[in-house]
Design a protein around this motif. Sequence first.
Motif, PDB file in Angstrom:
ATOM      1  N   LEU A 117      31.006  19.194  -4.007  1.00 15.65           N
ATOM      2  CA  LEU A 117      30.809  17.771  -4.265  1.00 15.65           C
ATOM      3  C   LEU A 117      29.569  17.264  -3.534  1.00 15.65           C
ATOM      4  O   LEU A 117      29.263  17.712  -2.423  1.00 15.65           O
ATOM      5  CB  LEU A 117      32.032  16.973  -3.805  1.00 15.65           C
ATOM      6  N   VAL A 118      28.866  16.327  -4.140  1.00 19.63           N
ATOM      7  CA  VAL A 118      27.708  15.713  -3.493  1.00 19.63           C
ATOM      8  C   VAL A 118      28.187  14.974  -2.256  1.00 19.63           C
ATOM      9  O   VAL A 118      29.155  14.204  -2.302  1.00 19.63           O
ATOM     10  CB  VAL A 118      26.981  14.749  -4.442  1.00 19.63           C
ATOM     11  N   ASN A 119      27.525  15.211  -1.138  1.00 18.84           N
ATOM     12  CA  ASN A 119      27.877  14.527   0.118  1.00 18.84           C
ATOM     13  C   ASN A 119      26.600  14.146   0.841  1.00 18.84           C
ATOM     14  O   ASN A 119      25.701  14.960   0.995  1.00 18.84           O
ATOM     15  CB  ASN A 119      28.769  15.405   0.997  1.00 18.84           C
ATOM     16  N   ALA A 308      22.756   9.100  -6.394  1.00 19.58           N
ATOM     17  CA  ALA A 308      23.104   8.992  -7.813  1.00 19.58           C
ATOM     18  C   ALA A 308      22.463  10.110  -8.629  1.00 19.58           C
ATOM     19  O   ALA A 308      23.106  10.707  -9.512  1.00 19.58           O
ATOM     20  CB  ALA A 308      22.693   7.628  -8.353  1.00 19.58           C
ATOM     21  N   ASN A 309      21.203  10.416  -8.350  1.00 18.56           N
ATOM     22  CA  ASN A 309      20.506  11.455  -9.101  1.00 18.56           C
ATOM     23  C   ASN A 309      21.111  12.835  -8.848  1.00 18.56           C
ATOM     24  O   ASN A 309      21.143  13.682  -9.750  1.00 18.56           O
ATOM     25  CB  ASN A 309      19.016  11.458  -8.759  1.00 18.56           C
ATOM     26  N   ALA A 310      21.581  13.073  -7.622  1.00 21.63           N
ATOM     27  CA  ALA A 310      22.217  14.357  -7.318  1.00 21.63           C
ATOM     28  C   ALA A 310      23.499  14.522  -8.132  1.00 21.63           C
ATOM     29  O   ALA A 310      23.791  15.626  -8.633  1.00 21.63           O
ATOM     30  CB  ALA A 310      22.506  14.466  -5.827  1.00 21.63           C
ATOM     31  N   ILE A 311      24.273  13.443  -8.257  1.00 17.48           N
ATOM     32  CA  ILE A 311      25.482  13.504  -9.090  1.00 17.48           C
ATOM     33  C   ILE A 311      25.099  13.756 -10.545  1.00 17.48           C
ATOM     34  O   ILE A 311      25.668  14.625 -11.216  1.00 17.48           O
ATOM     35  CB  ILE A 311      26.285  12.193  -8.964  1.00 17.48           C
ATOM     36  N   SER A 314      23.914  17.316 -11.067  1.00 22.03           N
ATOM     37  CA  SER A 314      24.849  18.354 -10.594  1.00 22.03           C
ATOM     38  C   SER A 314      24.191  19.271  -9.563  1.00 22.03           C
ATOM     39  O   SER A 314      24.181  20.496  -9.688  1.00 22.03           O
ATOM     40  CB  SER A 314      25.367  19.186 -11.772  1.00 22.03           C
ATOM     41  N   ARG A 315      23.636  18.668  -8.529  1.00 29.45           N
ATOM     42  CA  ARG A 315      22.970  19.427  -7.470  1.00 29.45           C
ATOM     43  C   ARG A 315      23.304  18.811  -6.121  1.00 29.45           C
ATOM     44  O   ARG A 315      23.894  17.733  -6.037  1.00 29.45           O
ATOM     45  CB  ARG A 315      21.450  19.405  -7.678  1.00 29.45           C
ATOM     46  N   SER A 316      22.913  19.488  -5.059  1.00 27.88           N
ATOM     47  CA  SER A 316      23.095  18.944  -3.716  1.00 27.88           C
ATOM     48  C   SER A 316      22.113  17.811  -3.474  1.00 27.88           C
ATOM     49  O   SER A 316      21.007  17.798  -4.027  1.00 27.88           O
ATOM     50  CB  SER A 316      22.887  20.034  -2.662  1.00 27.88           C
TER      51      SER A 316
END
Length: 339
Positions: A117-119, A308-311, A314-316
């Motif tokens: 999950l993005v954190n 938002a862009n990472a979500i 689908s990246r860190s």
Amino acid sequence: MNKIRIGIIGMGRMGLTHYSIINTHPDVEVTAIADTSSMMLNMLKKLIPSLTVYEDYKDLLNSGLVDGVIVCTPSSLHHPVCKMACEKGIHVFCEKPFTTDPKQASELADMFEEKGLVNQVGFVYRFDTVFKKVKEILDEKLIGKVCHVNVQFLSSTISKMQPEKGWRSKRENGGGATFEMGSHVIDLMEFFFGKPQKIIGTLMSQVYSEAVEDITDAQVVYANGICANIHVNWSDYTYRKPMLKIDIHGTQGKIQADLYGYKLFLRQENQEKRLPEGWTIVPMNMIPDECPFYVRGTSFTNQLYEFANAIKESRSSKGCSFRSALDTQEFIHTIFENN
């Protein structure tokens, strides 16, 4: 993909700031809010009827209305909120300090990495225009081998006697100059130079507070023998607004930077970069920044857009991860123990 559904937990000063910013992202829809203030919730329902509001953050996380959340609660609640969000498969942006307990920080870092999950933690100075440029200069080794660093973070946050009440007077709630301001400095130094290797000495002082420190001084060693003096003072009444400034001395030059710009000194001309021998002075507004929305500076927008862009992609996140924030948390506790 459809719009990213974002919820905000905690609608105090930072929650309102983050709402105003993330709401401008073209691929984001703010769908739900949680706050314990009935006055705040009633106002939001009246002004923004499309929002779903909750008094309990657990109801928001159970609602199925969010893909990610922005956590702006008191620091003592960060661990349970983030843990439940992870269990529900929800991405998290968490305000700093991440937690006030290294064990909790370690648990969350492990959980979010395991689930992919993005954190991201709100150490906003990684996204500051000036300090991003400083990082670029360091990576290009324009000043040679870094030898020594002086960094200061000064503010007039506490400028009169403070009774032992309120969140700022309790370390477990993120109070004290080290958590409130020093955490930003420690994270920025890790962004520049990597994880600190050891602390040589620490001194904490009380000026107006009864239960927490107002001034923290630490001497720290980083990789390659870089020695840094860190000074944090939230009781300096000569500063109307917080000021973070850094002086980096290298074998071939020097960088002096603050929130308003930077000065670069080179011992020799750099023809490739078209930089002269001596001083080059660059104010903040001369550094390119494509930030589309300005609230309290561009860095707050840049960090939330990255989340938002990472979500979306689908990246860190390229911001401060929970793992990196754990390093800062552990270092802060070393400072406390070393005092």
